[in-house]
Design a protein around this motif. Structure first.
Motif, mmCIF file in Angstrom:
data_model
loop_
_atom_site.group_PDB
_atom_site.id
_atom_site.type_symbol
_atom_site.label_atom_id
_atom_site.label_comp_id
_atom_site.label_asym_id
_atom_site.label_seq_id
_atom_site.Cartn_x
_atom_site.Cartn_y
_atom_site.Cartn_z
ATOM 1 N N HIS A 124 -61.184 1.628 29.899
ATOM 2 C CA HIS A 124 -61.664 2.828 30.000
ATOM 3 C C HIS A 124 -61.606 3.032 31.718
ATOM 4 O O HIS A 124 -61.869 4.231 31.860
ATOM 5 C CB HIS A 124 -63.166 2.939 30.884
ATOM 6 C CG HIS A 124 -64.243 2.724 28.538
ATOM 7 N ND1 HIS A 124 -64.774 3.467 28.326
ATOM 8 C CD2 HIS A 124 -64.157 1.553 28.280
ATOM 9 C CE1 HIS A 124 -64.836 3.210 26.963
ATOM 10 N NE2 HIS A 124 -64.869 1.895 26.644
ATOM 11 N N ALA A 125 -60.916 2.385 32.443
ATOM 12 C CA ALA A 125 -61.179 3.140 33.886
ATOM 13 C C ALA A 125 -59.625 2.249 34.546
ATOM 14 O O ALA A 125 -59.776 0.275 34.782
ATOM 15 C CB ALA A 125 -62.377 2.925 35.018
ATOM 16 N N TYR A 137 -64.502 -4.441 41.608
ATOM 17 C CA TYR A 137 -64.479 -2.891 42.046
ATOM 18 C C TYR A 137 -63.768 -2.428 40.739
ATOM 19 O O TYR A 137 -62.076 -2.746 40.122
ATOM 20 C CB TYR A 137 -63.895 -3.184 43.242
ATOM 21 C CG TYR A 137 -65.090 -3.352 44.090
ATOM 22 C CD1 TYR A 137 -65.761 -3.006 44.456
ATOM 23 C CD2 TYR A 137 -64.286 -4.954 44.957
ATOM 24 C CE1 TYR A 137 -66.488 -3.336 46.017
ATOM 25 C CE2 TYR A 137 -65.262 -5.712 45.780
ATOM 26 C CZ TYR A 137 -66.706 -4.773 46.669
ATOM 27 O OH TYR A 137 -66.818 -5.293 47.620
ATOM 28 N N ILE A 138 -63.865 -1.644 40.697
ATOM 29 C CA ILE A 138 -63.596 -0.239 40.291
ATOM 30 C C ILE A 138 -63.391 1.349 40.629
ATOM 31 O O ILE A 138 -64.319 1.660 41.150
ATOM 32 C CB ILE A 138 -63.820 -0.112 38.449
ATOM 33 C CG1 ILE A 138 -64.419 -1.016 37.463
ATOM 34 C CG2 ILE A 138 -63.043 0.886 37.983
ATOM 35 C CD1 ILE A 138 -65.783 -1.318 37.125
ATOM 36 N N ASP A 139 -62.110 1.775 40.947
ATOM 37 C CA ASP A 139 -61.842 3.155 41.236
ATOM 38 C C ASP A 139 -62.465 4.272 39.975
ATOM 39 O O ASP A 139 -61.388 4.290 39.245
ATOM 40 C CB ASP A 139 -60.614 3.936 41.736
ATOM 41 C CG ASP A 139 -60.166 4.535 42.630
ATOM 42 O OD1 ASP A 139 -61.304 5.453 42.725
ATOM 43 O OD2 ASP A 139 -59.094 4.752 43.185
ATOM 44 N N ASP A 145 -64.370 11.212 33.349
ATOM 45 C CA ASP A 145 -66.028 11.414 33.772
ATOM 46 C C ASP A 145 -66.390 9.957 34.940
ATOM 47 O O ASP A 145 -67.638 10.301 34.919
ATOM 48 C CB ASP A 145 -66.533 10.819 32.460
ATOM 49 C CG ASP A 145 -66.570 11.895 30.808
ATOM 50 O OD1 ASP A 145 -65.992 12.518 31.634
ATOM 51 O OD2 ASP A 145 -66.437 10.711 30.155
ATOM 52 N N GLY A 146 -65.759 10.030 35.931
ATOM 53 C CA GLY A 146 -66.395 9.145 36.407
ATOM 54 C C GLY A 146 -66.618 10.074 37.679
ATOM 55 O O GLY A 146 -66.889 9.147 38.915
ATOM 56 N N GLN A 147 -66.636 11.397 37.989
ATOM 57 C CA GLN A 147 -66.949 11.893 38.674
ATOM 58 C C GLN A 147 -68.332 12.623 38.314
ATOM 59 O O GLN A 147 -69.496 12.687 39.091
ATOM 60 C CB GLN A 147 -65.802 13.393 39.128
ATOM 61 C CG GLN A 147 -64.709 12.883 39.779
ATOM 62 C CD GLN A 147 -65.108 12.109 41.273
ATOM 63 O OE1 GLN A 147 -66.368 12.910 41.882
ATOM 64 N NE2 GLN A 147 -64.158 11.851 41.800
ATOM 65 N N GLY A 151 -71.168 9.740 38.944
ATOM 66 C CA GLY A 151 -70.214 8.520 38.717
ATOM 67 C C GLY A 151 -71.315 7.769 37.450
ATOM 68 O O GLY A 151 -71.106 6.706 36.376
ATOM 69 N N ARG A 152 -72.417 8.287 37.062
ATOM 70 C CA ARG A 152 -73.395 7.178 36.133
ATOM 71 C C ARG A 152 -73.260 7.558 35.194
ATOM 72 O O ARG A 152 -73.193 6.663 34.000
ATOM 73 C CB ARG A 152 -74.986 8.252 36.743
ATOM 74 C CG ARG A 152 -76.223 7.213 35.714
ATOM 75 C CD ARG A 152 -77.230 8.630 36.117
ATOM 76 N NE ARG A 152 -77.876 8.829 37.599
ATOM 77 C CZ ARG A 152 -78.452 7.406 37.646
ATOM 78 N NH1 ARG A 152 -78.560 6.318 37.089
ATOM 79 N NH2 ARG A 152 -78.390 7.372 39.100
ATOM 80 N N VAL A 153 -72.759 9.158 34.880
ATOM 81 C CA VAL A 153 -71.958 8.615 33.188
ATOM 82 C C VAL A 153 -70.860 7.757 32.378
ATOM 83 O O VAL A 153 -71.082 6.796 31.603
ATOM 84 C CB VAL A 153 -71.164 10.084 33.059
ATOM 85 C CG1 VAL A 153 -70.727 9.823 31.441
ATOM 86 C CG2 VAL A 153 -72.461 11.135 33.046
ATOM 87 N N LEU A 154 -69.868 7.460 33.326
ATOM 88 C CA LEU A 154 -68.910 6.298 33.647
ATOM 89 C C LEU A 154 -69.406 4.580 33.375
ATOM 90 O O LEU A 154 -69.669 4.387 32.356
ATOM 91 C CB LEU A 154 -67.489 5.698 34.412
ATOM 92 C CG LEU A 154 -66.630 5.883 34.356
ATOM 93 C CD1 LEU A 154 -66.531 5.200 32.758
ATOM 94 C CD2 LEU A 154 -65.519 5.748 35.036
#
Length: 399
Positions: A124-125, A137-139, A145-147, A151-154
């Motif tokens: 997913h990321a 840690y994930i960028d 959908d990271g924004q 970031g809640r959706v991702l």
């Protein structure tokens, strides 16, 4: 095109080891459970062919039955309600929660679960920094959908996907940097999602104790409290020059920046280990003469384990060392560099034995460790595991 705001997530598995054991032993999920020690002890006979989920609660070892000096690796949330926590001595835990279930550490199972949840994340990321067996840690910045919704959706998608694939839960903090994301992931455990932004620092960060900042340990916190700085807000109000004067240029400046929630560190997506090591704490203090055979066996096993780790991960090393903790908790280390890189258990055992000759072996020993550093990749590829050679069983360093 407007630049996307940086969104970094810290994902922390909830009571990871205990949760993995809860999958293997569903009957233990809602009872106080402590992970520690190295051997399974049953209170009553358990048939070898009995499925794990059918083992009765009455058969599991209880903290009240423990005798030794082991420490807790982790505890589930039911045990934590009794004041039991990681790094606590098992004997102390037995006084606080005598009926708690005690299971030994099973790193093979935990490593397998770790690989499984990290594989889900990467689907997913793809930009991920591995921080250990149970956290990453994930960028989110450019991930699909990271924004969305900060970031809640991702984050919700990752939680669902990890639970579906592994049965495990995690907590996720999302923020503009690693420092805030790490703090955020701990604010709503278990299974929480917490978003933090720079605007939240005064209201959500500053009321917290200084120890909530990753990197402020007990000694630094003690010094800060002596200055009257107990909360992150009080630390933020302290002049930068004062912190630099008390803690030095680098550390003082970092304390000031951290209190204001500032952190420019990038994600490190690929790194090489500096060394590989194995160590063990004994159930009782051992003496190099009186317990020669037992120490020799344990020493040999540590060397074999380090060699196997090197071979499995595709490394060879040149600097071989030992670590001893005596009965008074004083720690000594010694190392020696060999002419060529190696992952051979016999070479590691022989060289580590020479290191042992350089320390005081007349005192009782509490902990023994073996380390191989100065690592390299042989010919750019992982070597095939060699047959395990025969290694002497005695504590040869005394000869």
């Amino acid at each position: 095109m407007d630049r996307l705001p940086r969104r970094i997530a810290h994902l922390d598995m909830d009571a990871f080891y205990a949760s993995v054991e809860g999958l293997r032993y569903p009957q233990l999920r809602d009872v106080p459970l402590v992970i520690g020690g190295r051997q399974v002890h049953w209170r009553e006979p358990v048939p070898d062919d009995l499925p794990r989920e059918r083992i009765p609660l009455s058969a599991f070892a209880r903290l009240r039955d423990y005798r030794g000096r082991g420490v807790i690796t982790t505890a589930n949330y039911a045990a934590r309600q009794h004041g039991v926590g990681s790094a606590m001595g098992l004997m102390k835990a037995a006084r606080l929660c005598p009926d708690g279930i005690l299971l030994p550490v099973d790193f093979d199972a935990y490593r397998a679960a770790s690989r499984a949840f990290k594989a889900v994340i990467l689907r997913h990321a793809p930009v991920m920094e591995d921080r250990g067996i149970d956290e990453v840690y994930i960028d989110f910045t450019h991930a699909p959908d990271g924004q969305r919704d900060g970031g809640r959706v991702l984050a919700e998608r990752l939680q669902r996907a990890i639970r579906a694939a592994t049965g495990l839960s995690c907590s996720i903090g999302v923020a503009p940097n690693k420092l805030l994301a790490k703090i955020a992931s701990d604010l709503d455990k278990p299974g929480g999602i917490t978003l933090l932004d720079e605007a939240d620092v005064p209201t959500r960060l500053w009321p917290l104790p200084c120890r909530k900042i990753h990197g402020i340990g007990p000694r630094t916190d003690e010094r800060l409290q002596a200055m009257g700085l107990r909360t992150i807000g009080e630390l933020a109000a302290c002049p930068r020059e004062t912190l630099i004067e008390r803690f030095g240029a680098s550390h003082g400046a970092w304390l000031h920046e951290a209190a204001w929630g500032r952190d420019e560190r990038p994600l490190v997506t690929a790194s090489e280990p500096v060394s590989l090591s194995r160590e063990t704490t004994f159930e009782r203090d051992l003496h190099a003469v009186h317990d020669r055979a037992e120490l020799g066996r344990l020493f040999t096993r540590l060397c074999e384990q380090v060699a196997a780790d090197l071979q499995r991960k595709g490394y060879v090393g040149r600097t071989i060392g030992i670590k001893l903790r005596y009965e008074d908790f004083r720690v000594v280390t010694r190392d020696q560099t060999v002419p060529t890189h190696t992952a051979d258990a016999a070479v590691i055992r022989r060289t580590a034995g020479l290191c042992l000759k350089r320390v005081d072996l007349t005192r009782r020993i509490r902990l023994l460790g073996v380390r191989v550093g100065n690592l390299a990749r042989p010919d750019g590829a992982a070597p095939a595991a060699a047959p395990r050679p025969r290694i002497p069983d005695l504590f040869d360093a005394l000869d």
